[in-house]
Design a protein around this motif. Structure first.
Motif, PDB file in Angstrom:
ATOM      1  N   PHE A 269       3.846   6.253  10.766  1.00 19.38           N
ATOM      2  CA  PHE A 269       4.438   6.659   9.501  1.00 19.38           C
ATOM      3  C   PHE A 269       5.314   7.895   9.684  1.00 19.38           C
ATOM      4  N   GLN A 270       6.306   8.020   8.769  1.00 17.73           N
ATOM      5  CA  GLN A 270       7.228   9.158   8.863  1.00 17.73           C
ATOM      6  C   GLN A 270       6.451  10.470   8.745  1.00 17.73           C
ATOM      7  N   ASN A 271       5.493  10.506   7.810  1.00 18.28           N
ATOM      8  CA  ASN A 271       4.625  11.669   7.725  1.00 18.28           C
ATOM      9  C   ASN A 271       3.321  11.297   8.409  1.00 18.28           C
TER      10      ASN A 271
ATOM     11  N   LYS B   4      16.092   3.428   5.248  1.00 23.87           N
ATOM     12  CA  LYS B   4      15.412   3.043   6.495  1.00 23.87           C
ATOM     13  C   LYS B   4      13.907   2.803   6.277  1.00 23.87           C
ATOM     14  N   THR B   5      13.254   3.789   5.666  1.00 21.95           N
ATOM     15  CA  THR B   5      11.806   3.647   5.447  1.00 21.95           C
ATOM     16  C   THR B   5      11.528   2.488   4.486  1.00 21.95           C
ATOM     17  N   THR B   6      12.386   2.341   3.471  1.00 23.07           N
ATOM     18  CA  THR B   6      12.219   1.218   2.543  1.00 23.07           C
ATOM     19  C   THR B   6      12.282  -0.104   3.309  1.00 23.07           C
TER      20      THR B   6
ATOM     21  N   LEU C 119       8.277   2.248  14.509  1.00 21.83           N
ATOM     22  CA  LEU C 119       8.092   3.701  14.593  1.00 21.83           C
ATOM     23  C   LEU C 119       9.054   4.380  13.625  1.00 21.83           C
ATOM     24  N   ASP C 120       8.505   5.090  12.629  1.00 23.23           N
ATOM     25  CA  ASP C 120       9.351   5.745  11.625  1.00 23.23           C
ATOM     26  C   ASP C 120       9.533   7.219  11.980  1.00 23.23           C
ATOM     27  N   GLU C 121      10.701   7.532  12.527  1.00 20.54           N
ATOM     28  CA  GLU C 121      11.056   8.895  12.947  1.00 20.54           C
ATOM     29  C   GLU C 121       9.928   9.560  13.744  1.00 20.54           C
ATOM     30  N   PRO C 122       9.542   8.941  14.866  1.00 25.06           N
ATOM     31  CA  PRO C 122       8.413   9.483  15.624  1.00 25.06           C
ATOM     32  C   PRO C 122       8.696  10.850  16.235  1.00 25.06           C
TER      33      PRO C 122
HETATM   34 MG    MG Z   1      12.559   7.628   5.936  1.00 27.73          MG
END
Ligand code: MG
Ligand code: ADP
Length: 270
Positions: free
Chosen positions: A92-94, A50-52, A183-186
Motif C-alpha cells: 500500500f502507498q501508506n 494511479k492508486t485508483t 507495488l504502490d510507490e514502494p
Molecule cells: Mg497514489
C-alpha cells in the motif's frame, strides 16, 4: 530480450476502465496490458488516478465501466479477498504493517491467503496445525533470507526505520507467493541507499521468483531503470504508453509534469 518482445502471455488486461468519485472522473477509459515477467510502470503526477487504478484491479473499487482480466479470467467486480486468492499481492502507498508485532510476524501475515477458513478451529487439531504452521514458517524464513532481513526479524516493527518497514511490506507480499505483485510507490520517502536496496529486490523478485510486477512510481530514475513498459496517466487519462524511456520522454508527459509543477508552485494542488 524483454518480456514484451518475446510475446509472453498477458497476465493482466484492463480495458476501458472508468471510475468516478461523485463528480470527479478519476479514470477515463484506461486500457493497458501487463505481460508475464514484465515490470510494468504506472506513472503520473499526484492525483492522476494511479492508486485508483490498482484499487480497481484488486477489487477495492469495482469499475463503473470496463473489464479487468487476470490470468485470462474476467475478475471485474470480484471481491478483494477472492482476487488475493488468485496469487495477487500488493503493498500500500501508506504503510500497512501491524504495530506491536515483530518483523517476522508481520511477514507471516502474508501467508493468511493460504490458511484454510477453519484455521482457528484447527488450533484444536494441534498436530495438523503444528505441521501447517511449520510449512508457513519455512516459506517466511526463506523470504527473510531472500531479502536479508535476518538481523531485524525479531524486532518490533515500529522500532525499525520507515525505509526498512517498506522492505518488510514487500517481504510480506512475497510471502503469499504471488504470481502478480502490485507495488504502490514502494520507494516513497526512501533515501538513495534504501531505494537501491529495494530496487534490487524488485528485480530479483521478477528474475528469480518469476513474479510479474505492476509498479507505481514517480521517481523517473527508478522507472527507467526498472520498468520494461510504462503507462502514463494524467487526470485519469492515458497520455503515453510504451517502452519506459520513450514513454516518459514523450512531449505530452513532459508537459503534464511541467504543468503539474507550475500548478504546485501556484499553490493550486498539493
Ligand atoms: Mg497514489
Ligand atoms: P494517484 O494515486 O495518482 O496520486 P489517486 O488514484 O489516489 O491518484 O486519485 C485520483 C483522483 O481520485 C484524485 O483526484 C483523488 O482525490 C480522487 N480519489 C481517489 N480516491 C477517492 C475516494 N475514495 N473518494 C473520493 N475521491 C477519491
Amino acid at each position: 530480450m524483454s518480456a514484451t518482445e518475446s510475446g509472453s502471455p498477458v497476465v493482466l488486461e484492463c480495458e476501458g476502465i472508468e471510475r468516478s468519485f461523485g463528480g470527479l472522473k478519476a479514470l477515463k477509459g484506461v486500457s493497458f496490458a501487463v505481460r508475464q515477467g514484465e515490470i510494468f510502470g504506472l506513472v503520473g503526477p499526484n492525483g492522476s488516478g494511479k492508486t485508483t487504478m490498482i484499487n480497481v484491479v484488486t477489487g477495492f473499487y469495482p469499475p463503473q465501466a470496463g473489464r479487468v482480466h487476470l490470468f485470462g479470467q474476467d475478475i471485474t467486480g470480484m471481491r478483494p479477498y477472492r482476487i488475493a486468492q488468485q496469487a495477487v499481492a500488493r503493498t500500500f502507498q501508506n504503510l500497512a504493517l501491524f504495530r506491536g508485532m515483530s518483523v517476522l510476524d508481520n511477514i507471516l501475515l502474508g501467508r493468511h491467503v493460504h490458511m484454510r477458513p477453519s484455521a482457528l478451529a484447527s488450533l484444536c487439531y494441534w498436530v495438523w496445525a503444528a505441521r501447517e504452521e511449520t510449512a508457513h514458517r519455512r516459506i517466511v524464513e526463506e523470504i527473510i533470507d531472500f531479502m536479508q532481513l535476518q538481523g531485524i526479524r525479531d524486532e518490533p516493527i515500529e522500532s525499525i526505520p520507515p525505509g526498512l518497514q517498506k522492505s518488510v511490506e514487500l517481504a510480506r507480499a512475497l510471502a503469499s507467493e504471488p504470481k502478480f505483485l502490485i507495488l504502490d510507490e514502494p520507494m516513497a520517502g526512501m533515501n538513495q541507499e534504501e531505494k537501491e536496496y529495494l530496487a534490487r529486490y524488485i528485480l530479483d523478485a521478477r528474475d528469480e521468483r518469476g513474479v510479474s510486477i505492476l509498479l507505481i512510481e514517480h521517481h523517473m530514475d527508478v522507472v527507467t531503470s526498472l520498468c520494461d513498459q510504462v503507462l502514463v496517466l494524467s487526470y485519469g487519462e492515458a497520455i503515453a504508453q510504451g517502452p519506459a524511456r520513450e514513454a516518459i520522454s514523450s512531449p505530452a508527459v513532459v508537459e503534464a509534469y511541467l504543468g503539474h509543477r507550475a500548478a504546485q508552485r501556484a499553490g493550486a494542488i498539493a
